[in-house]
Design a protein around this motif. Structure first.
Motif, PDB file in Angstrom:
ATOM      1  N   ALA A  14      -3.817   9.725   3.414  1.00  0.00           N
ATOM      2  CA  ALA A  14      -3.539   8.301   3.614  1.00  0.00           C
ATOM      3  C   ALA A  14      -2.445   8.082   4.656  1.00  0.00           C
ATOM      4  O   ALA A  14      -2.374   7.020   5.278  1.00  0.00           O
ATOM      5  CB  ALA A  14      -3.129   7.672   2.286  1.00  0.00           C
ATOM      6  N   MET A  15      -1.584   9.082   4.856  1.00  0.00           N
ATOM      7  CA  MET A  15      -0.525   8.955   5.851  1.00  0.00           C
ATOM      8  C   MET A  15      -1.103   8.847   7.266  1.00  0.00           C
ATOM      9  O   MET A  15      -0.455   8.295   8.161  1.00  0.00           O
ATOM     10  CB  MET A  15       0.420  10.161   5.779  1.00  0.00           C
ATOM     11  CG  MET A  15       1.164  10.293   4.470  1.00  0.00           C
ATOM     12  SD  MET A  15       2.210  11.791   4.488  1.00  0.00           S
ATOM     13  CE  MET A  15       2.891  11.739   2.827  1.00  0.00           C
ATOM     14  N   GLU A  16      -2.300   9.391   7.460  1.00  0.00           N
ATOM     15  CA  GLU A  16      -2.902   9.380   8.796  1.00  0.00           C
ATOM     16  C   GLU A  16      -3.203   7.962   9.246  1.00  0.00           C
ATOM     17  O   GLU A  16      -2.911   7.592  10.396  1.00  0.00           O
ATOM     18  CB  GLU A  16      -4.179  10.229   8.791  1.00  0.00           C
ATOM     19  CG  GLU A  16      -3.917  11.708   8.528  1.00  0.00           C
ATOM     20  CD  GLU A  16      -5.184  12.514   8.364  1.00  0.00           C
ATOM     21  OE1 GLU A  16      -5.120  13.759   8.467  1.00  0.00           O
ATOM     22  OE2 GLU A  16      -6.261  11.911   8.130  1.00  0.00           O
ATOM     23  N   GLU A  17      -3.809   7.178   8.368  1.00  0.00           N
ATOM     24  CA  GLU A  17      -4.182   5.820   8.771  1.00  0.00           C
ATOM     25  C   GLU A  17      -2.958   4.945   8.991  1.00  0.00           C
ATOM     26  O   GLU A  17      -2.970   4.055   9.849  1.00  0.00           O
ATOM     27  CB  GLU A  17      -5.110   5.210   7.714  1.00  0.00           C
ATOM     28  CG  GLU A  17      -6.438   5.971   7.595  1.00  0.00           C
ATOM     29  CD  GLU A  17      -7.568   5.130   7.051  1.00  0.00           C
ATOM     30  OE1 GLU A  17      -7.791   4.025   7.585  1.00  0.00           O
ATOM     31  OE2 GLU A  17      -8.216   5.582   6.097  1.00  0.00           O
ATOM     32  N   LYS A  18      -1.879   5.208   8.263  1.00  0.00           N
ATOM     33  CA  LYS A  18      -0.630   4.481   8.515  1.00  0.00           C
ATOM     34  C   LYS A  18      -0.093   4.817   9.903  1.00  0.00           C
ATOM     35  O   LYS A  18       0.402   3.944  10.624  1.00  0.00           O
ATOM     36  CB  LYS A  18       0.405   4.828   7.450  1.00  0.00           C
ATOM     37  CG  LYS A  18       0.074   4.302   6.059  1.00  0.00           C
ATOM     38  CD  LYS A  18       1.162   4.672   5.068  1.00  0.00           C
ATOM     39  CE  LYS A  18       0.833   4.155   3.668  1.00  0.00           C
ATOM     40  NZ  LYS A  18       1.872   4.557   2.678  1.00  0.00           N
ATOM     41  N   LEU A  19      -0.191   6.090  10.274  1.00  0.00           N
ATOM     42  CA  LEU A  19       0.316   6.503  11.579  1.00  0.00           C
ATOM     43  C   LEU A  19      -0.508   5.893  12.709  1.00  0.00           C
ATOM     44  O   LEU A  19       0.035   5.549  13.774  1.00  0.00           O
ATOM     45  CB  LEU A  19       0.310   8.029  11.693  1.00  0.00           C
ATOM     46  CG  LEU A  19       0.912   8.616  12.963  1.00  0.00           C
ATOM     47  CD1 LEU A  19       2.366   8.203  13.122  1.00  0.00           C
ATOM     48  CD2 LEU A  19       0.804  10.135  12.965  1.00  0.00           C
ATOM     49  N   ILE A 688      -0.135  15.033  11.147  1.00  0.00           N
ATOM     50  CA  ILE A 688       0.940  15.631  10.366  1.00  0.00           C
ATOM     51  C   ILE A 688       2.104  16.050  11.255  1.00  0.00           C
ATOM     52  O   ILE A 688       3.264  15.897  10.881  1.00  0.00           O
ATOM     53  CB  ILE A 688       0.422  16.826   9.532  1.00  0.00           C
ATOM     54  CG1 ILE A 688       1.508  17.305   8.561  1.00  0.00           C
ATOM     55  CG2 ILE A 688      -0.064  17.958  10.413  1.00  0.00           C
ATOM     56  CD1 ILE A 688       1.013  18.350   7.574  1.00  0.00           C
ATOM     57  N   THR A 689       1.802  16.546  12.446  1.00  0.00           N
ATOM     58  CA  THR A 689       2.878  16.970  13.339  1.00  0.00           C
ATOM     59  C   THR A 689       3.717  15.781  13.793  1.00  0.00           C
ATOM     60  O   THR A 689       4.938  15.888  13.916  1.00  0.00           O
ATOM     61  CB  THR A 689       2.303  17.698  14.560  1.00  0.00           C
ATOM     62  OG1 THR A 689       1.325  16.862  15.199  1.00  0.00           O
ATOM     63  CG2 THR A 689       1.663  19.021  14.170  1.00  0.00           C
TER      64      THR A 689
END
Length: 770
Positions: A14-19, A688-689
């Motif tokens: 879910a962190m990907e779509e926020k980024l 992630i990076t």
């Protein structure tokens, strides 16, 4: 030790779509004035052909994105456009199926409008997926659609310039024809499938002597037979050469010719030559000056020349003719065989050879020059250069560029009604001759004033083969185009070497006289876990969306990079994608641990730090070689091995006690290594990076450069790695055998002399009493 600055306890997809929402609009925008060397990528425009993007293609586009990202981090200003190839038969067939109405029953304008609505709908799926996988193209300033009036006008303009140079001609000749799509096709559109067939042995009577048995898989073409051939060295038929035979069932007289095209091993060794069963028939009709008969029409049905079989489909006629021949007693036997059958690569229908009048682009006269240009381009992998050379060597006819469809770019020509002259307008506007008035007042040849617009359209590859011009800003920035053509790179799949790559090579040579690219990157094909192509009929299609939701895009991208070397096929395995997610979890945990220690300057470096920095240099050197060859198998697997098998279990454990005590050397090197790992992984795992980098170091990792070899540790330390790993493993094994926990003390351990520089760190790591 402070609280970790990396807040999340674990990495979540879910962190990907926020980024995605946080990435700055100009993060990937092309800036020609940056002063950096420019690298142009001819991004393959995907063809929207459904409400899901094939997961194998998504993996391939992830690899292409890794190329762009790594080039930026290598110091290039990267022009990375994105387009959608929206013309063509695929979208037409989607509409035909959806409405259960074939193209030729539609009003042309209505059909075009329905196709556009359908492709608009499907395009959104592809655009959403491209954004979801972190595809870093410049969507703001360098996005295009091949069915836009601007693109079609550009495509027509190139044709018109080449037309004026004499590179196109119209001719009535037998050509490859798809009855299902009712259009001529090119050699590149043909695939071969092994299909069940029947080899019918038919007795031909001799007019004034013995006859011969001919074996054929095409008995329906007996009505178009104009010769029989036998091999000159086939002793069975020496006396038959030059004889006259009677073709059943019509009794037509044909001659027997000795010819090396006859295969003595196939069937009876005697073959009938018809108009037209295959390319051999076409060649021999010309060579022997035979009289062609059009037994099959453009709907794939038998003509009046087939007598009582007129109106039947080819398959129906084949069965009926065989049955009638059997009743007439002229069939000696029928064999069930597996036959290599040419089929249309789009419809899957068996190809026929139908005589049509169409436009052709000259290519056979420049094949030697094209081969030379292939040698001027650098291929990744180098062995795939041969795929293109083999295709060039296999070509036998000029390129038939016309199609009898609707949702394509129109051929921009009109014909004088008085003399038939083909008239070309000036390049510039988007022309639709089937509906637009002719842009001429009179015919320059006969002064006629009535004109008929061309109703045909271009082969889709006539449009797609201009993408390298779009990538170098043809018609948008003349100075840029002159400075940066050929394009730096063409990335693409192996399956379209014979059409997209070849036709771009041909068009670029005809148009500009030079090679189309500096580099060509050819990736493999995505298969299922058993090594099969993915098809709905096999039930093995894997949808990318659920994979992204469960494992994350970065796990998918890391799997795509680490699965195979460049150019090799890869098998889609959710288990392996899940394994890639475990690696990302390991990276997150290591980064979170390091984030507990504020970054410091190093001071004097102890032996352990010099050793890991030497190993880091080795990693960076290997990864750089992989990036330069666009082979992400190397950096992905080397980084995983370094992190999982060297850095985390050995170095981190050896210096953890010093880090807790605030030792600046240990803390500095922990951050140094993490920074380099993040930068090496950034092109492969951009989410992630970047999250780790933003939270720990500020800014975006995607504005950083790839790490360089620093030679701070000294290469001699690398030689100690096997001994160090062996020692640590032996201590862990000994503790396990003694039933000791890792934190328990252990005695009686001998330290190899070459590991003396690490004695203190090893003692505190393993709780050894020397």
């Amino acid at each position: 030790m402070a609280e970790p600055t990396l807040k999340g306890k674990r990495w979540e997809p879910a962190m990907e779509e926020k980024l995605l929402q946080a990435w700055e609009p100009d993060l990937y925008r092309f800036d020609p004035g940056s002063g950096k060397p420019i690298f142009t990528i001819d991004t393959p425009p995907p063809y929207p052909s459904g409400m899901s993007w094939h997961i194998g293609a998504v993996a391939a586009y992830s690899l292409i994105d890794m190329i762009a990202r790594s080039l930026r981090m290598r110091g290039y200003e990267v022009l990375f456009p994105f387009g959608l190839d929206r013309n063509g038969i695929n979208i037409e067939r989607t509409v035909e199926r959806k409405y259960d109405k074939p193209l030729y029953e539609w009003d042309r304008q209505e059909f075009i409008e329905v196709c556009r609505k359908e492709v608009d709908r499907q395009s959104q799926v592809y655009l959403k997926t491209a954004h979801r996988i972190g595809f870093s193209a410049d969507f703001e300033d360098h996005y295009y659609e091949t069915d836009s009036p601007e693109y079609r006008a550009m495509s027509q303009g190139i044709f018109l310039q080449l037309f004026e140079r004499g590179y196109f001609y119209r001719d009535l000749r037998p050509t490859f024809y798809c009855p299902g799509d009712r259009t001529p096709i090119a050699e590149a559109d043909i695939e071969y499938e092994t299909r069940p067939s029947r080899l019918v042995h038919v007795a031909f009577q001799g007019k004034n002597g013995p006859g011969v048995t001919v074996a054929t898989t095409r008995p329906e073409l007996l009505f178009a037979c104009d010769a029989v051939i036998v091999h000159p060295d086939d002793e069975r038929y020496t006396d038959l050469q030059g004889a006259t035979l009677l073709v059943p069932p019509t009794g037509k007289e044909v001659q027997v010719y000795p010819h090396p095209a006859a295969d003595p091993v196939f069937g009876t060794g005697a073959a009938m030559i018809c108009s037209y069963g295959d390319t051999t028939d076409i060649r021999l009709f010309r060579e022997l000056a035979l009289n062609p008969v059009a037994a099959i029409d453009e709907e794939g049905r038998m003509t009046a020349d087939a007598g009582p079989y007129e109106g039947l489909t080819v398959a129906e006629a084949r069965r009926s003719v065989t049955s009638d021949l059997e009743k007439a007693g002229v069939v000696e036997k029928v064999e069930e065989i597996a036959h290599k059958t040419p089929v249309c690569g789009r419809s899957g229908d068996a190809i026929e050879f139908v005589q049509t009048e169409d436009w052709y682009m000259r290519q056979l006269d420049v094949l030697p020059e094209l081969r030379e240009l292939v040698g001027e381009m650098e291929f990744h992998p180098s062995r795939h250069r041969q795929l293109l050379l083999d295709w060039i060597d296999a070509l036998t006819i000029d390129w038939p560029v016309g199609r009898r469809r609707y949702y394509h770019t129109e051929i921009p020509l009109w014909y004088c009604e008085s003399c038939g002259e083909a008239l070309a307008p000036p390049p510039g506007p988007y022309y639709r001759p089937w509906k637009d008035p002719a842009p001429f007042e009179s015919c320059p040849r006969c002064a006629g004033t009535a004109f008929r617009g061309e109703e045909g359209v271009f082969d889709t590859w006539m449009d797609s083969s201009n993408s390298n011009l779009v990538a170098t800003l043809y018609n948008r920035d003349d100075a840029f185009f002159k400075a940066h053509f050929p394009a730096s790179l063409r990335p693409q799949g192996r399956d379209i070497v014979r059409n997209w790559l070849y036709y771009t090579l041909l068009k670029s040579y005809r148009f500009l006289g030079v090679k189309p690219f500096e580099h060509v990157f050819i990736h493999g094909m995505g298969l299922d876990k058993l090594g099969r192509a993915m098809h709905d009929s096999l039930g093995n299609v894997v949808e990318p969306g659920p994979i992204f939701d469960q494992h994350g895009v970065d796990a998918f991208r890391f799997w795509a990079a680490s699965e195979t070397n460049v150019g090799e096929d890869f098998r889609v395995s959710e288990d392996k994608i899940g394994g890639a997610k475990k690696f990302l979890t390991k990276l997150w945990n290591v980064a979170r641990f390091i984030s507990s220690f504020p970054e410091t300057e190093a001071g004097e470096l102890p032996a352990t730090e010099r050793w890991i920095l030497a190993e880091l240099d080795r990693l960076v050197d290997d990864a750089q070689a992989g990036f330069e060859d666009f082979n992400f198998f190397v950096p992905s697997n080397r980084v995983r091995d370094f992190l999982w098998n060297l850095f985390a279990p050995h170095y981190v454990e050896m210096v953890k006690h010093r880090a807790y005590e605030g030792d600046p050397a240990a803390i500095h090197v922990l951050h140094r290594v993490l920074r380099d790992l993040l930068r090496l992984l950034a092109p492969i795992c951009p989410f992630i990076t970047d999250v780790i980098w933003r939270e720990m170091y500020g800014g975006s990792v995607h504005r950083e450069a790839l790490p360089a070899v620093r030679e701070e540790g000294g290469s001699d330390w690398v030689a100690l790695t096997p001994s160090l790993l062996e020692f640590n493993s032996s201590v862990w094994k000994e503790k396990k055998e003694q039933g000791l926990a890792l934190r328990d003390q252990i005695a009686g351990v001998d330290l190899p002399e070459n590991l003396t520089p690490f004695a203190e760190d090893l003692s505190r790591m393993h709780h050894i009493q020397w």
